[in-house]
Design a protein around this motif. Structure first.
Motif, PDB file in Angstrom:
ATOM      1  N   SER A 156       0.845  -1.190   0.000  1.00 49.17           N
ATOM      2  CA  SER A 156       0.000   0.000   0.000  1.00 49.17           C
ATOM      3  C   SER A 156       0.879   1.237   0.000  1.00 49.17           C
ATOM      4  CB  SER A 156      -0.928   0.017   1.218  1.00 49.17           C
ATOM      5  OG  SER A 156      -0.185   0.077   2.416  1.00 49.17           O
ATOM      6  N   LYS A 157       0.310   2.346  -0.482  1.00 44.50           N
ATOM      7  CA  LYS A 157       1.045   3.598  -0.526  1.00 44.50           C
ATOM      8  C   LYS A 157       0.059   4.756  -0.548  1.00 44.50           C
ATOM      9  CE  LYS A 157       5.629   4.592  -1.928  1.00 44.50           C
ATOM     10  NZ  LYS A 157       6.759   4.110  -2.722  1.00 44.50           N
ATOM     11  N   MET A 158       0.470   5.860   0.095  1.00 47.24           N
ATOM     12  CA  MET A 158      -0.358   7.056   0.086  1.00 47.24           C
ATOM     13  C   MET A 158       0.066   7.965  -1.054  1.00 47.24           C
ATOM     14  SD  MET A 158      -0.879   8.074   4.026  1.00 47.24           S
ATOM     15  CE  MET A 158      -1.917   7.057   5.073  1.00 47.24           C
ATOM     16  N   ILE A 159      -0.927   8.689  -1.606  1.00 50.36           N
ATOM     17  CA  ILE A 159      -0.654   9.590  -2.701  1.00 50.36           C
ATOM     18  C   ILE A 159      -1.423  10.896  -2.501  1.00 50.36           C
ATOM     19  CG2 ILE A 159      -2.467   8.515  -4.120  1.00 50.36           C
ATOM     20  CD1 ILE A 159      -0.684   9.174  -6.574  1.00 50.36           C
ATOM     21  N   MET A 160      -0.739  12.009  -2.714  1.00 51.87           N
ATOM     22  CA  MET A 160      -1.338  13.332  -2.609  1.00 51.87           C
ATOM     23  C   MET A 160      -1.003  14.134  -3.865  1.00 51.87           C
ATOM     24  SD  MET A 160      -0.519  14.437   1.332  1.00 51.87           S
ATOM     25  CE  MET A 160      -1.824  15.673   1.345  1.00 51.87           C
ATOM     26  N   PHE A 161      -1.936  15.013  -4.261  1.00 51.96           N
ATOM     27  CA  PHE A 161      -1.739  15.860  -5.437  1.00 51.96           C
ATOM     28  C   PHE A 161      -1.753  17.315  -4.993  1.00 51.96           C
ATOM     29  CE2 PHE A 161      -3.401  11.857  -6.829  1.00 51.96           C
ATOM     30  CZ  PHE A 161      -2.701  11.583  -8.002  1.00 51.96           C
ATOM     31  N   LEU A 162      -0.803  18.089  -5.478  1.00 49.46           N
ATOM     32  CA  LEU A 162      -0.602  19.443  -4.988  1.00 49.46           C
ATOM     33  C   LEU A 162      -1.468  20.489  -5.680  1.00 49.46           C
ATOM     34  CD1 LEU A 162       3.283  19.493  -4.590  1.00 49.46           C
ATOM     35  CD2 LEU A 162       1.535  18.659  -3.004  1.00 49.46           C
ATOM     36  N   HIS A 163      -1.840  20.252  -6.929  1.00 50.74           N
ATOM     37  CA  HIS A 163      -2.472  21.316  -7.704  1.00 50.74           C
ATOM     38  C   HIS A 163      -3.867  20.980  -8.217  1.00 50.74           C
ATOM     39  CE1 HIS A 163       1.496  22.954  -7.395  1.00 50.74           C
ATOM     40  NE2 HIS A 163       2.026  22.052  -8.197  1.00 50.74           N
ATOM     41  N   ILE A 164      -4.354  19.778  -7.973  1.00 44.95           N
ATOM     42  CA  ILE A 164      -5.699  19.409  -8.402  1.00 44.95           C
ATOM     43  C   ILE A 164      -6.403  18.676  -7.274  1.00 44.95           C
ATOM     44  CG2 ILE A 164      -5.080  19.260 -10.844  1.00 44.95           C
ATOM     45  CD1 ILE A 164      -5.008  16.235 -10.547  1.00 44.95           C
ATOM     46  N   ASP A 165      -7.739  18.646  -7.343  1.00 48.73           N
ATOM     47  CA  ASP A 165      -8.511  17.950  -6.312  1.00 48.73           C
ATOM     48  C   ASP A 165      -8.463  16.446  -6.556  1.00 48.73           C
ATOM     49  OD1 ASP A 165     -11.133  17.086  -7.867  1.00 48.73           O
ATOM     50  OD2 ASP A 165     -10.695  19.144  -8.454  1.00 48.73           O
ATOM     51  N   MET A 166      -8.833  15.691  -5.535  1.00 47.67           N
ATOM     52  CA  MET A 166      -8.717  14.238  -5.601  1.00 47.67           C
ATOM     53  C   MET A 166      -9.661  13.626  -6.634  1.00 47.67           C
ATOM     54  SD  MET A 166      -6.226  13.467  -3.716  1.00 47.67           S
ATOM     55  CE  MET A 166      -6.417  11.695  -3.796  1.00 47.67           C
ATOM     56  N   ASP A 167     -10.840  14.208  -6.839  1.00 49.06           N
ATOM     57  CA  ASP A 167     -11.767  13.675  -7.840  1.00 49.06           C
ATOM     58  C   ASP A 167     -11.166  13.782  -9.240  1.00 49.06           C
ATOM     59  OD1 ASP A 167     -13.666  13.016  -5.952  1.00 49.06           O
ATOM     60  OD2 ASP A 167     -14.786  14.885  -6.158  1.00 49.06           O
ATOM     61  N   SER A 168     -10.573  14.928  -9.535  1.00 51.60           N
ATOM     62  CA  SER A 168      -9.943  15.114 -10.845  1.00 51.60           C
ATOM     63  C   SER A 168      -8.749  14.183 -11.012  1.00 51.60           C
ATOM     64  CB  SER A 168      -9.491  16.571 -11.011  1.00 51.60           C
ATOM     65  OG  SER A 168     -10.589  17.454 -10.930  1.00 51.60           O
ATOM     66  N   ALA A 169      -7.979  14.020  -9.924  1.00 51.35           N
ATOM     67  CA  ALA A 169      -6.820  13.124  -9.972  1.00 51.35           C
ATOM     68  C   ALA A 169      -7.254  11.689 -10.247  1.00 51.35           C
ATOM     69  CB  ALA A 169      -6.051  13.209  -8.658  1.00 51.35           C
ATOM     70  N   ARG A 170      -8.346  11.289  -9.614  1.00 53.44           N
ATOM     71  CA  ARG A 170      -8.849   9.914  -9.805  1.00 53.44           C
ATOM     72  C   ARG A 170      -9.261   9.682 -11.261  1.00 53.44           C
ATOM     73  NH1 ARG A 170      -9.849   5.545 -10.846  1.00 53.44           N
ATOM     74  NH2 ARG A 170     -10.904   3.906  -9.675  1.00 53.44           N
ATOM     75  N   VAL A 171      -9.872  10.666 -11.872  1.00 51.37           N
ATOM     76  CA  VAL A 171     -10.275  10.546 -13.266  1.00 51.37           C
ATOM     77  C   VAL A 171      -9.045  10.409 -14.167  1.00 51.37           C
ATOM     78  CG1 VAL A 171     -11.350  11.750 -15.201  1.00 51.37           C
ATOM     79  CG2 VAL A 171     -12.454  11.755 -12.957  1.00 51.37           C
ATOM     80  N   LEU A 172      -8.041  11.241 -13.930  1.00 50.04           N
ATOM     81  CA  LEU A 172      -6.835  11.218 -14.753  1.00 50.04           C
ATOM     82  C   LEU A 172      -6.036   9.928 -14.575  1.00 50.04           C
ATOM     83  CD1 LEU A 172      -5.670  14.915 -14.266  1.00 50.04           C
ATOM     84  CD2 LEU A 172      -6.592  13.902 -16.354  1.00 50.04           C
ATOM     85  N   CYS A 173      -6.153   9.327 -13.398  1.00 53.58           N
ATOM     86  CA  CYS A 173      -5.385   8.110 -13.107  1.00 53.58           C
ATOM     87  C   CYS A 173      -6.187   6.830 -13.351  1.00 53.58           C
ATOM     88  CB  CYS A 173      -4.937   8.113 -11.643  1.00 53.58           C
ATOM     89  SG  CYS A 173      -3.764   9.420 -11.221  1.00 53.58           S
ATOM     90  N   ALA A 174      -7.460   6.951 -13.700  1.00 47.29           N
ATOM     91  CA  ALA A 174      -8.366   5.809 -13.751  1.00 47.29           C
ATOM     92  C   ALA A 174      -7.881   4.687 -14.654  1.00 47.29           C
ATOM     93  CB  ALA A 174      -9.755   6.280 -14.181  1.00 47.29           C
ATOM     94  N   GLU A 175      -7.442   5.033 -15.857  1.00 46.28           N
ATOM     95  CA  GLU A 175      -7.029   3.994 -16.803  1.00 46.28           C
ATOM     96  C   GLU A 175      -5.840   3.208 -16.281  1.00 46.28           C
ATOM     97  OE1 GLU A 175      -5.611   3.488 -21.483  1.00 46.28           O
ATOM     98  OE2 GLU A 175      -6.316   5.430 -20.738  1.00 46.28           O
ATOM     99  N   MET A 176      -4.850   3.899 -15.721  1.00 49.80           N
ATOM    100  CA  MET A 176      -3.672   3.207 -15.199  1.00 49.80           C
ATOM    101  C   MET A 176      -4.024   2.375 -13.962  1.00 49.80           C
ATOM    102  SD  MET A 176      -0.535   2.510 -15.708  1.00 49.80           S
ATOM    103  CE  MET A 176      -0.115   3.683 -16.991  1.00 49.80           C
ATOM    104  N   ILE A 177      -4.900   2.898 -13.118  1.00 52.11           N
ATOM    105  CA  ILE A 177      -5.328   2.155 -11.928  1.00 52.11           C
ATOM    106  C   ILE A 177      -6.003   0.855 -12.334  1.00 52.11           C
ATOM    107  CG2 ILE A 177      -6.964   2.172 -10.001  1.00 52.11           C
ATOM    108  CD1 ILE A 177      -6.407   5.207  -9.790  1.00 52.11           C
ATOM    109  N   ASP A 178      -6.885   0.930 -13.349  1.00 49.07           N
ATOM    110  CA  ASP A 178      -7.582  -0.275 -13.819  1.00 49.07           C
ATOM    111  C   ASP A 178      -6.619  -1.252 -14.479  1.00 49.07           C
ATOM    112  OD1 ASP A 178      -9.935   0.793 -12.903  1.00 49.07           O
ATOM    113  OD2 ASP A 178     -10.579   1.559 -14.865  1.00 49.07           O
TER     114      ASP A 178
END
Length: 250
Positions: free
Chosen positions: A6-28
């Motif tokens: 497991s690992k924690m991840i934080m984004f400095l310049h965008i909200d978490m919802d937007s980050a999740r959308v941008l990362c969705a394909e790689m996460i899947d």
């Protein structure tokens, strides 16, 4: 067989919802679990897949993303990168913030010390909190936490400080400040503080049956929590989130 990680991840310049959308394909693609924690997310999956995701996300977001084993390790990394030292002034968390930093090897390069000002007399004598403010506003208040921050910055000579004061219970609460009410603050020397009021409810939690991991990772200490311990843990976690947020504005 690849071990779970497991690992924690934080984004400095965008909200978490937007980050999740941008990362969705790689996460899947990597079959990772993304658990939203508000200001950060917890990634879970096979170690090799998390390593691959970390390589990709750093390439995509560059300096706009931070990953770490836990919030305190992320905070220490940010403090080190900015060449800042840290001190703590704790009341309701009773030294838990100091412990969460000092349990990590190498913290001594950043963390200079802490003052557990549990009694009001210590807040007054050591941290310089005004007696009149303790009387008029109470220990659990914005004015008192502000003075705790200034006091520990002065006493420890640190660049930045975090402070906590709250009602951990089970007794001591009031209508205005029920059990679970906490004031948390962060301040850099010579700059305005960030002070927030939070409420950590325990009414509907079945804490006795939970093996609750500190900071929600599999790599840290876990134990059965009482309601009081839950409030202290949540308060320390929120304080770490505030510290990281504050550092990102400097």
């Amino acid at each position: 067989m690849d071990a779970a990680a497991s690992k924690m991840i934080m984004f400095l310049h965008i909200d978490m919802d937007s980050a999740r959308v941008l990362c969705a394909e790689m996460i899947d693609t990597l079959h990772l679990i993304w658990e939203d924690k508000g200001s950060y997310a917890l990634l879970q999956g096979k170690q090799a897949h998390i390593d691959a995701f970390e390589l990709w996300v750093k390439g995509f977001f560059k300096q706009g993303v931070i990953l770490g084993e836990c919030l305190e390790s992320i905070a220490l990394e940010r403090l080190t990168a900015q060449n800042l030292t840290l001190a703590t002034a704790e009341s309701c968390t009773g030294g838990l913030l100091s412990y969460r930093f000092t349990r990590i090897a190498g913290a001594s390069s950043v963390f200079v010390g802490g003052i557990t000002s549990y009694a009001n007399v210590i807040k007054e004598r050591i941290l310089g909190v005004a007696h009149d403010d303790l009387r008029d506003f109470g220990a659990v208040s914005e004015p008192v936490v502000g003075q705790m921050l200034r006091g520990v910055l002065k006493q420890c000579g640190a660049d930045i400080a975090i402070a906590s004061s709250g009602v951990a219970g089970p007794s001591g609460g009031s209508v205005q400040k029920p059990v679970g009410s906490v004031f948390l603050g962060v301040q850099a020397a010579g700059k305005p503080p960030m002070i927030e009021q939070h409420f950590f409810a325990t009414n509907n939690l079945n804490l006795a049956s939970k093996h609750h991991p500190i900071d929600y990772t599999q790599t840290t200490i876990s134990y059965h929590l009482t309601a009081r311990e839950y409030i202290q843990l949540e308060a320390s976690t929120k304080a770490l989130e505030m510290l990281i947020k504050y550092l990102n504005t400097m």
